[in-house]
Scaffold this motif. Structure first.
Motif, PDB file in Angstrom:
ATOM      1  N   CYS A  55       0.844  -1.196   0.000  1.00 40.76           N
ATOM      2  CA  CYS A  55       0.000   0.000   0.000  1.00 40.76           C
ATOM      3  C   CYS A  55       0.872   1.236   0.000  1.00 40.76           C
ATOM      4  O   CYS A  55       2.039   1.196   0.382  1.00 40.76           O
ATOM      5  CB  CYS A  55      -0.965   0.026   1.182  1.00 40.76           C
ATOM      6  SG  CYS A  55      -0.205   0.347   2.779  1.00 40.76           S
ATOM      7  N   SER A  80      -2.811   6.601   6.567  1.00 41.98           N
ATOM      8  CA  SER A  80      -3.114   5.174   6.474  1.00 41.98           C
ATOM      9  C   SER A  80      -3.331   4.827   5.007  1.00 41.98           C
ATOM     10  O   SER A  80      -3.484   5.691   4.164  1.00 41.98           O
ATOM     11  CB  SER A  80      -4.357   4.835   7.294  1.00 41.98           C
ATOM     12  OG  SER A  80      -5.470   5.513   6.771  1.00 41.98           O
ATOM     13  N   CYS A  81      -3.350   3.538   4.723  1.00 39.23           N
ATOM     14  CA  CYS A  81      -3.560   3.125   3.338  1.00 39.23           C
ATOM     15  C   CYS A  81      -4.321   1.798   3.300  1.00 39.23           C
ATOM     16  O   CYS A  81      -4.319   1.044   4.264  1.00 39.23           O
ATOM     17  CB  CYS A  81      -2.238   3.018   2.593  1.00 39.23           C
ATOM     18  SG  CYS A  81      -0.973   1.980   3.338  1.00 39.23           S
ATOM     19  N   ASP A  82      -4.972   1.547   2.179  1.00 38.81           N
ATOM     20  CA  ASP A  82      -5.705   0.298   1.987  1.00 38.81           C
ATOM     21  C   ASP A  82      -4.720  -0.777   1.543  1.00 38.81           C
ATOM     22  O   ASP A  82      -4.136  -0.690   0.466  1.00 38.81           O
ATOM     23  CB  ASP A  82      -6.808   0.479   0.936  1.00 38.81           C
ATOM     24  CG  ASP A  82      -7.890   1.435   1.396  1.00 38.81           C
ATOM     25  OD1 ASP A  82      -8.161   1.478   2.612  1.00 38.81           O
ATOM     26  OD2 ASP A  82      -8.445   2.152   0.538  1.00 38.81           O
ATOM     27  N   GLN A  83      -4.541  -1.778   2.379  1.00 38.24           N
ATOM     28  CA  GLN A  83      -3.570  -2.831   2.115  1.00 38.24           C
ATOM     29  C   GLN A  83      -4.141  -3.896   1.190  1.00 38.24           C
ATOM     30  O   GLN A  83      -5.279  -4.309   1.345  1.00 38.24           O
ATOM     31  CB  GLN A  83      -3.140  -3.494   3.433  1.00 38.24           C
ATOM     32  CG  GLN A  83      -2.506  -2.553   4.398  1.00 38.24           C
ATOM     33  CD  GLN A  83      -2.087  -3.217   5.692  1.00 38.24           C
ATOM     34  OE1 GLN A  83      -1.074  -2.872   6.210  1.00 38.24           O
ATOM     35  NE2 GLN A  83      -2.838  -4.159   6.214  1.00 38.24           N
ATOM     36  N   THR A  84      -3.306  -4.322   0.252  1.00 37.69           N
ATOM     37  CA  THR A  84      -3.621  -5.474  -0.589  1.00 37.69           C
ATOM     38  C   THR A  84      -2.485  -6.480  -0.418  1.00 37.69           C
ATOM     39  O   THR A  84      -1.378  -6.110  -0.022  1.00 37.69           O
ATOM     40  CB  THR A  84      -3.756  -5.080  -2.075  1.00 37.69           C
ATOM     41  OG1 THR A  84      -2.531  -4.487  -2.526  1.00 37.69           O
ATOM     42  CG2 THR A  84      -4.907  -4.104  -2.287  1.00 37.69           C
TER      43      THR A  84
END
Length: 196
Positions: free
Chosen positions: A25, A31-35
């Motif tokens: 991410c 914050s960030c959207d995790q993949t």
């Protein structure tokens, strides 16, 4: 004996195809959207980088998570910007952001744009003071602050980083500005020529 060889070959077959998986991410707002990403060959670690920048009353936080071929657990603080990198080597081990380090008692000088006499409290693994010259948009600037030993070791092995020096001990990176250093150098050279 044949059973042991067969079990060993099966183990090698099943573990050889395993690729490391890391969270990925990029977040510029904290914050960030995790993949989940399967790392390419050559990547043996997962990393998490957290950077906090403070300009005046404005604070911004960025987070990056990804696979890495080489990663250093490190921390660097210049007073304006603080970056912490955390590395690990098991599947999905970078779920958490790089930890916020706690103060460790060490002190180094930092620059605020006007002078390099601000005293900065180091934290976490920041056990060295740094003194560097950087170029931004054609302008040369002095950067001082706290760093981890791993950063100093990495820059010492690369000859392109001749403008970076690390030292141990509180406030060892000097408070004088570039103009004062230049003035001292000029006076020393003038004295040499006049006396010889």
């Amino acid at each position: 004996m044949d059973l042991q060889i067969s079990v060993f070959l099966l183990f090698v077959l099943f573990t050889a195809g395993h690729s490391l998986r890391c969270y990925e991410c990029t977040g510029l707002t904290g914050s960030c959207d995790q993949t989940v990403q399967t790392c390419p060959s050559g990547s043996s670690q997962c990393m998490s980088i957290t950077s906090v920048t403070q300009i005046g009353d404005t604070t911004s936080k960025g987070t990056i998570k990804n696979c890495a071929a080489a990663c250093l657990n490190m921390s660097m603080n210049t007073g304006i910007s603080k970056t912490t990198t955390s590395c690990c080597s098991s599947d999905l081990c970078n779920a958490q952001d790089a930890p916020e380090p706690v103060p460790n008692g060490k002190k180094c000088y930092s620059c605020d744009g006007q002078s390099c006499s601000a005293i900065l409290s180091c934290s976490g693994t920041e056990d060295r003071c740094v003194n560097a010259t950087a170029t931004f948009g054609g302008q040369s600037a002095v950067v001082k602050g706290c760093v981890s030993k791993s950063v100093c070791d990495a820059t010492a092995s690369v000859s392109d980083y001749a403008s970076i020096s690390c030292c141990e001990g509180n406030l060892c990176n000097g408070a004088q500005s570039v103009s004062q250093s230049f003035l001292f150098l000029c006076c020393s050279l003038l004295s040499y020529f006049l006396l010889h």
